[in-house]
Design an enzyme around this catalytic site. Structure first.
Site, PDB file in Angstrom:
ATOM      1  N   GLU A 144      48.319  55.726  21.317  1.00  0.00           N
ATOM      2  CA  GLU A 144      47.339  56.368  20.449  1.00  0.00           C
ATOM      3  C   GLU A 144      46.010  56.535  21.181  1.00  0.00           C
ATOM      4  OE1 GLU A 144      48.439  55.045  15.850  1.00  0.00           O
ATOM      5  OE2 GLU A 144      46.813  54.029  16.908  1.00  0.00           O
ATOM      6  N   CYS A 145      45.496  57.756  21.208  1.00  0.00           N
ATOM      7  CA  CYS A 145      44.138  58.079  21.666  1.00  0.00           C
ATOM      8  C   CYS A 145      43.852  57.507  23.065  1.00  0.00           C
ATOM      9  CB  CYS A 145      43.114  57.604  20.640  1.00  0.00           C
ATOM     10  SG  CYS A 145      41.513  58.450  20.787  1.00  0.00           S
TER      11      CYS A 145
END
Length: 453
Positions: free
Chosen positions: A328-329
């Site tokens: 994630e991210c």
């Protein structure tokens, strides 16, 4: 009945985080304190845990829905003496122009009294108008007390106190004076995370001293007794997998954006979570069947991450051999070919995806989103939808939307775009989500780990 109180404010920067942390520190000396944070923030909860020794639970209506939010709150209250909830933004700020998902919405949902923190640094009698407006805007919100922040002197405090108690009838519970020693540094995503801070104990010792000297702790405990009961429909029973599934979770200064209840759900489902550091460890832990790379600040530690070639090779080999990996991210940025920071320096990253990540000085995406899977992946099947949020200053260079794994939209559909990257059993996305928003995602991830590796 367990005690509980929400610390809220008219707007960001009023001092609710400072007051919340100070109260957590002081109350933790005498009571078992359970911390909570309204909204999707990762950083404030890291301080909550540092102060209380207890993981902080995020209460986010958009991602969790009202029933799951009530469940995650209520399931903890009997184990603690008091619940202390730090709000988000202004009390009535919700999704778009509405109060949906706001701190006020959560306070009503959980039957919590609210203490309003007012930045009174440049105010006198006008403070009564401000407080009256918040009290009368929605009388279903139980605003039960006021604390002033950045007060210039004891005389200034008594002036403010007289005005508010005379004009609104609310109890004033004290104040915090202006003091540079209790200010915490910030950067582009908010406060610097607790894991990076040096000298925190001294800062919090000073904050606790000020709270004990200037705040009416007994008055706050009395207000916390006004908390009401919370009813909810029990979620579907969590049935763990037959065998434990070891999953490596990146956990260091570069990667630490995880929801504590989401990690706990993985463990309830049979995940054995093994922390490791992409900065310091030579390779991913032996014997793991999956890898979870959360968000964080890889751009701050790009040099250290780039120089750890053995770790990068270990992750790249695992992905190429089919290990399920969810990023994630910040985790996505780490898996790209390179990372360019604001100084213009470019650092080699893991290189799973042939795109580069590049930092910018302005936010690229911010706020709640809904993501629909465009193809089967390790979390969802094609067509499934998950709610989440994006908050990042980086962009991807050389990205082709034809390879996207998600169609992402704002809640009101005012913007729609494609994003995300897939390679074998590796899914990387800018969308942060919460496993309790769809427990089936967590179970599918563990099943893929068990079956594919």
């Amino acid at each position: 009945m367990p005690k509980g109180v929400m610390i809220a404010a008219p707007h960001s920067g009023s001092g609710k985080t400072t007051v919340s942390m100070g109260l957590m520190g002081v109350l933790s000396k005498r009571y078992r304190v359970k911390p909570y944070k309204v909204g999707p923030d990762y950083i404030d909860p890291s301080y909550h845990r540092y102060i209380t020794g207890t993981p902080s639970t995020n209460l986010d209506i958009f991602m969790l829905g009202e029933n799951t939010l009530k469940f995650l709150y209520a399931r903890n209250t009997d184990r603690y003496d008091i619940s202390l909830i730090e709000s988000v933004m202004g009390l009535y700020d919700g999704v778009g122009t509405t109060a949906y998902g706001s701190s006020a919405h959560v306070a009503k949902l959980l039957n919590l009294p609210v203490i309003l923190v007012i930045d009174a640094g440049a105010m006198a009698a006008s403070v009564s108008a401000l407080v009256s407006g918040y009290v009368n805007y929605d009388k279903r919100v139980n605003i039960a007390g006021v604390i002033f922040n950045k007060v210039g002197s004891e005389k200034h405090f008594h002036l403010l106190k007289e005005c508010v108690e005379r004009d609104t009838g609310l109890k004033v519970l004290g104040y915090l004076p202006m003091d540079k020693a209790i200010e915490l540094p910030s950067r582009h995503l908010g406060l610097v995370p607790a894991s990076e801070m040096v000298g925190l104990n001294a800062s919090f010792a000073r904050l606790n001293e000020l709270i004990e000297r200037y705040i009416d702790i007994d008055g706050i405990l009395k207000i916390a007794e006004q908390a009401g009961s919370v009813s909810y429909q029990a979620p579907e029973k969590i049935v763990p997998l037959r065998n434990k599934v070891p999953v490596a979770v990146a956990m260091d200064e570069a990667f630490n954006f995880y929801y504590s209840d989401g990690l706990e759900l993985l463990e309830q489902l049979g995940g054995e979570l093994i922390p490791f550091s992409p900065i310091r460890d030579d390779k991913i832990p032996d014997g793991v069947k999956g890898l979870y790379l959360g968000g964080g600040f890889p751009e701050i530690f790009a040099k250290e991450l780039s120089e750890n070639n053995s770790m990068k090779s270990s992750i790249k080999d695992a992905v190429r051999e089919g290990m399920p990996v969810y990023a994630e991210c910040g985790g996505l940025m780490y898996l790209t070919r390179s990372l360019k920071d604001l100084a213009g320096c470019t650092y080699d990253m893991v290189g799973i995806f042939e795109v580069g990540s590049e930092m910018t000085r302005r936010l690229q995406r911010f706020g709640y989103v809904q993501a629909e899977a465009l193809r089967d992946n390790i979390l969802m099947t094609k067509g499934e939808i998950v709610k989440g949020h994006e908050f990042h200053h980086s962009t991807l260079k050389g990205y082709n939307e034809d390879s996207a794994c998600y169609e992402v939209s704002k809640p009101d559909k005012s913007a729609i775009w494609k994003e995300g990257l897939l390679y074998r059993n590796c899914l990387a996305t800018y969308v942060h989500t919460h496993f309790w928003s769809n427990p089936g995602m967590a179970k599918r991830f563990l099943l893929m780990c068990e079956e594919m590796w």
